[in-house]
Write a protein that holds these residues in place. Structure first.
Motif, PDB file in Angstrom:
ATOM      1  N   ASN A  82       0.809  -1.230  -0.025  1.00 54.70           N
ATOM      2  CA  ASN A  82      -0.164  -0.035  -0.045  1.00 54.70           C
ATOM      3  C   ASN A  82       0.872   1.100  -0.013  1.00 54.70           C
ATOM      4  OD1 ASN A  82      -2.539   1.443  -0.081  1.00 54.70           O
ATOM      5  ND2 ASN A  82      -2.609   1.144   2.139  1.00 54.70           N
ATOM      6  N   LYS A  87       2.296   3.229  -6.295  1.00 59.53           N
ATOM      7  CA  LYS A  87       1.230   3.781  -6.968  1.00 59.53           C
ATOM      8  C   LYS A  87       1.363   4.894  -7.977  1.00 59.53           C
ATOM      9  CE  LYS A  87      -1.773   2.545  -3.171  1.00 59.53           C
ATOM     10  NZ  LYS A  87      -2.567   3.193  -1.766  1.00 59.53           N
ATOM     11  N   TYR A  98      -5.486   1.014  -9.965  1.00 60.46           N
ATOM     12  CA  TYR A  98      -4.649  -0.008  -9.258  1.00 60.46           C
ATOM     13  C   TYR A  98      -5.714  -0.644  -8.137  1.00 60.46           C
ATOM     14  CZ  TYR A  98      -4.227   4.026  -5.954  1.00 60.46           C
ATOM     15  OH  TYR A  98      -4.319   5.038  -5.161  1.00 60.46           O
ATOM     16  N   THR A 100      -5.644  -2.298  -4.317  1.00 63.10           N
ATOM     17  CA  THR A 100      -4.864  -2.890  -3.454  1.00 63.10           C
ATOM     18  C   THR A 100      -5.558  -4.075  -2.506  1.00 63.10           C
ATOM     19  OG1 THR A 100      -5.635  -1.152  -1.705  1.00 63.10           O
ATOM     20  CG2 THR A 100      -3.387  -0.630  -2.746  1.00 63.10           C
ATOM     21  N   LYS A 101      -4.693  -5.177  -2.222  1.00 60.62           N
ATOM     22  CA  LYS A 101      -5.037  -6.238  -1.517  1.00 60.62           C
ATOM     23  C   LYS A 101      -5.078  -5.907  -0.153  1.00 60.62           C
ATOM     24  CE  LYS A 101      -2.552  -9.033  -4.755  1.00 60.62           C
ATOM     25  NZ  LYS A 101      -1.376 -10.131  -4.668  1.00 60.62           N
ATOM     26  N   PRO A 102      -6.103  -6.612   0.653  1.00 54.78           N
ATOM     27  CA  PRO A 102      -7.369  -7.390   0.199  1.00 54.78           C
ATOM     28  C   PRO A 102      -8.227  -6.685  -0.555  1.00 54.78           C
ATOM     29  CG  PRO A 102      -7.505  -6.842   2.516  1.00 54.78           C
ATOM     30  CD  PRO A 102      -6.495  -6.171   2.060  1.00 54.78           C
TER      31      PRO A 102
ATOM     32  N   ALA B 319      -8.963  -5.638   7.267  1.00 48.70           N
ATOM     33  CA  ALA B 319      -8.248  -5.013   6.366  1.00 48.70           C
ATOM     34  C   ALA B 319      -8.046  -3.427   6.549  1.00 48.70           C
ATOM     35  CB  ALA B 319      -8.787  -4.989   4.801  1.00 48.70           C
ATOM     36  N   HIS B 323      -4.659  -1.159   7.202  1.00 42.90           N
ATOM     37  CA  HIS B 323      -4.404  -0.205   6.235  1.00 42.90           C
ATOM     38  C   HIS B 323      -4.028   1.164   7.332  1.00 42.90           C
ATOM     39  CE1 HIS B 323      -4.297  -1.713   2.652  1.00 42.90           C
ATOM     40  NE2 HIS B 323      -5.528  -1.940   2.485  1.00 42.90           N
ATOM     41  N   ARG B 351     -12.603   4.518  -6.493  1.00 42.47           N
ATOM     42  CA  ARG B 351     -12.039   3.437  -5.773  1.00 42.47           C
ATOM     43  C   ARG B 351     -12.565   3.187  -4.256  1.00 42.47           C
ATOM     44  NH1 ARG B 351      -7.087   5.085  -8.533  1.00 42.47           N
ATOM     45  NH2 ARG B 351      -6.826   6.508  -6.807  1.00 42.47           N
ATOM     46  N   VAL B 382      -1.554   9.830  -2.442  1.00 45.24           N
ATOM     47  CA  VAL B 382      -2.838   9.361  -2.806  1.00 45.24           C
ATOM     48  C   VAL B 382      -3.214   8.249  -1.887  1.00 45.24           C
ATOM     49  CG1 VAL B 382      -1.398   7.778  -4.208  1.00 45.24           C
ATOM     50  CG2 VAL B 382      -3.887   8.353  -4.641  1.00 45.24           C
ATOM     51  N   THR B 383      -2.150   7.563  -1.177  1.00 48.11           N
ATOM     52  CA  THR B 383      -2.591   6.430  -0.152  1.00 48.11           C
ATOM     53  C   THR B 383      -3.129   7.019   1.019  1.00 48.11           C
ATOM     54  OG1 THR B 383      -0.640   5.356  -1.015  1.00 48.11           O
ATOM     55  CG2 THR B 383      -1.516   4.243   0.968  1.00 48.11           C
TER      56      THR B 383
END
Lengths: 224, 502
Positions: A82, A87, A98, A100-102, B319, B323, B351, B382-383
């Motif tokens: 991540n 990215k 894109y 990202t898992k999961p 999850a 993150h 997204r 962006v993340t």
């Protein structure tokens, strides 16, 4: 004909799942279990590539770089990392999206469909055919199931604005600002009144949908 | 070699050429004055001796006379005993035998030989002259030095004030007493004293420098022992002070790096600890659900959709938790870990909705979005941005009622800014709690508590992400009875806006 999708994923369980879901969603999937150096002609004829980054053989981003040298096929990156740098690098190299898992299988299918959907080219002056609805933007004429519907200026503008972005929600604020006359009563409540009249005129076909908290959306399909 | 010894040696090496140069200068001055004095003495002597010389040039030797004695210790031949024994001229002369030598130098003896104008002498004892020497004397050479039996000999030709006669030239041959060295005219101890003085002055002057270097060395060692916590003192404006300052700068740099490293390691440790702790709980719950499902299936019972939905919800929560922990670690580590690149907010919204829709669908929550036709672009990470928006949406879905709504509305502003609102019709957050939620630290226990109404780590991360991007995050009641979370960014100047659109 079923659309072909190339899946590059080294993990056998995840790969199997992805391929199964893609097949379930009506796609034909080709699965590579390792990274390969891509040469022009080495890529099978596919509509989209689902590409994992951490691969044995050739690294995913290197594959993407090579691919972009000769093909514009949409690429959806799968990444367990991540990391923003990855990215940004992937997007700069020409990745289209894109994931990202999961991730949920439904999410993947939704993304694939979104990438494959051709953008509706709505030129000014064109005639938009949306299900039972026919909107002549240039001639400012509207037909529902072949029946001509008379609309006021504001009603037509609301419908045209929604028709230019079919299936997308348009905010009430945007509509109020761009469709209503700001010097007169340009509030969102007035907009709702106009939409309500528009719906009555288009009835029994229900194409203008209220999107909770957002605004309105034109659903180009016939509803019972 | 120690600094002080090195400096002393350097001083000695520097003094040697100076001493040699001084000796050479002294020697040449001495020679010049010797020749000068000798010439004057010979001329004076010959004023009274001319007649005697011309009468008997074969045997002429200057008559003993007080005037003939030169200042200092130059003695014409035949005068020595009388002058040394008795300074008075009345005292009869005669050989007295060898005299006990006095301390100090022996006198210089001078012998005079007459030559005529063609440079030939009738005195049989006079040194014979080669043609070369004659030429040189005629050309103006007056002095010649050479060694004879270890003694230094000076030949000085003196032209007499008269032109003719057998005594037109007089050769004064001066024989120096033997000396250990030609160069050393000053007693050795005087030079030693001089060199010693110079070296001592240098060493004394450098004493304070050496002392300061030693102090600095000790302070640097002490600082290193203390893990560079202890500072060194900077005094003065010279090179040593510069060195101390350079060390201070190096020390600050080392400390900053150590602190940075420490923060990273701490962040990693915290991340591992918190991840382990936080993931284990929902994982246990998930295992519980799966176990129950397996038991029911093995007993031929029906597995309800709600159980599957709960299991899915748990894994979804895990999850987002992982993150979030990753995002929190980056935010805690500070600004350098926040990357800046162009971000398309329309894509971000798409997204985020894609990620949460499967869960929303499970709970019959309608999740929709409205974005402008033209993509809204910002510079940012962006993340982190995606995580922030995702957290707010996840909260809306997680805490909403079944059959409820969550909507994300993105609007570009005329000034180039934007507004991203997430509205829901869920339970909302009481006003008193809203501000407190945003201000709470990442690692508070309450932040990790999963109470049904608790907002967990998500909103803190959203708040911090907004802050590092220069945006504002506000929580308020929504028009639909739930919560409205709004990220907003004011427009910036034209240039920055252009950059943002790049």
């Amino acid at each position: 004909m079923r659309e072909r999708i190339l899946v590059v994923e080294d993990d056998s369980r995840l790969g199997t799942q992805i391929v199964e879901h893609l097949r379930g969603a009506g796609f034909e999937a080709t699965w590579w279990m390792e990274g390969r150096s891509l040469m022009p002609g080495a890529l099978p004829d596919v509509r989209l590539v689902v590409l994992d980054l951490m691969l044995p053989g050739t690294y995913g981003l290197d594959m993407l770089k090579a691919l972009r040298g000769f093909s514009e096929v949409p690429v959806l990156i799968l990444s367990a990392r991540n990391d923003t740098l990855d990215k940004v690098r992937a997007l700069k190299l020409g990745a289209d999206d894109y994931l990202t898992k999961p991730f949920w299988p439904e999410e993947l299918i939704e993304r694939v469909r979104a990438r494959l959907r051709r953008p509706a080219l709505c030129k000014e002056g064109a005639v938009l055919e949306l299900g039972p609805l026919r909107v002549d933007l240039h001639g400012r004429a509207v037909q529902v199931e072949g029946r001509v519907v008379e609309l006021t200026r504001v009603e037509f503008e609301v419908l045209a604005a929604l028709a230019r972005r079919p299936s997308e929600a348009v905010t009430r604020q945007w509509l109020a600002e761009h469709v209503l006359d700001p010097t007169r009563e340009g509030t969102e409540r007035t907009l709702d009144v106009h939409v309500s009249r528009l719906r009555r005129k288009l009835a029994p076909t229900q194409c203008v949908e209220t999107v909770w908290g957002v605004g309105y959306r034109l659903t180009p399909r016939t509803r019972a | 070699m120690k600094l002080r010894t090195r400096l002393a040696l350097t001083a000695v090496v520097a003094v040697i050429p100076v001493v040699v140069a001084m000796l050479l200068l002294q020697r040449s001055l001495w020679e010049y004055s010797q020749e000068d004095a000798l010439e004057a003495a010979v001329l004076a002597r010959m004023q009274v001796e001319r007649v005697r010389c011309e009468e008997a040039p074969e045997t002429w030797r200057p008559r003993p006379s007080e005037e003939g004695v030169l200042p200092g210790r130059v003695v014409f031949e035949g005068q020595e005993e009388r002058r040394i024994r008795r300074p008075r001229p009345e005292v009869t002369e005669g050989p007295e035998g060898p005299r006990p030598k006095k301390a100090g130098r022996e006198p210089t003896f001078v012998t005079l030989f007459p030559y005529d104008s063609r440079l030939s002498s009738r005195n049989a004892l006079a040194p014979g002259l080669t043609e070369d020497v004659r030429e040189s004397v005629r050309a103006g050479m007056v002095a010649r030095r050479f060694e004879q039996e270890g003694r230094e000999v000076l030949d000085l030709w003196v032209r007499m004030p008269w032109e003719d006669g057998p005594c037109a030239f007089v050769l004064a041959r001066s024989v120096e007493p033997p000396r250990p060295s030609r160069l050393v005219l000053v007693p050795l101890k005087d030079w030693t004293l001089l060199v010693f003085t110079v070296v001592a002055a240098v060493v004394l002057a450098l004493g304070s420098v050496v002392r300061r270097v030693r102090v600095l060395t000790e302070e640097v060692r002490a600082s290193a022992r203390s893990g560079y916590a202890q500072a060194v003192s900077v005094r003065g404006q010279d090179e040593i002070a510069d060195l101390a300052r350079a060390f201070q700068e190096a020390r600050a740099e080392i400390q900053a790096r150590m602190a940075h490293q420490e923060a990273r390691e701490q962040g990693l440790r915290d991340f591992l600890a918190n991840t382990t702790h936080d993931v284990m709980t929902p994982l246990t719950v998930l295992q519980g659900h799966l176990s129950a499902m397996q038991r029911r299936l093995s007993q031929g019972e029906h597995v309800g959709a709600s159980e599957v939905s709960s299991a899915m919800s748990e894994s979804h929560y895990m999850a987002s938790l992982v993150h979030n922990l990753a995002a929190a670690t980056r935010l805690e580590a500070g600004a350098p870990h926040v990357q800046r690149a162009p971000v398309d907010l329309n894509d971000v919204v798409a997204r985020v909705l894609g990620r949460h829709r499967p869960i929303a669908r499970q709970r019959s929550i309608e999740l929709e979005s409205g974005v402008p036709a033209t993509p809204v672009r910002v510079m940012g990470d962006v993340t982190l941005i995606e995580q922030a928006v995702s957290n707010v949406v996840a909260n809306g879905v997680r805490h909403g009622h079944d059959g409820g709504h969550v909507a994300v509305v993105l609007e570009g502003r005329r000034d180039g800014g934007f507004q991203l609102r997430v509205v829901d019709d869920g339970p909302g957050i009481p006003e008193a709690e809203r501000a407190r939620i945003l201000e709470r630290g990442f690692r508070g226990n309450a932040a990790r508590t999963r109470s049904p109404e608790g907002q967990g780590l998500g909103l803190h991360i959203a708040h911090h992400v907004a802050r590092v991007h220069g945006w504002s995050l506000t929580l308020g009641p929504s028009a639909h009875g739930g919560l409205e979370v709004c990220f907003s960014c004011e427009g910036v100047s034209g240039e920055a806006r252009e950059e943002r659109r790049e």
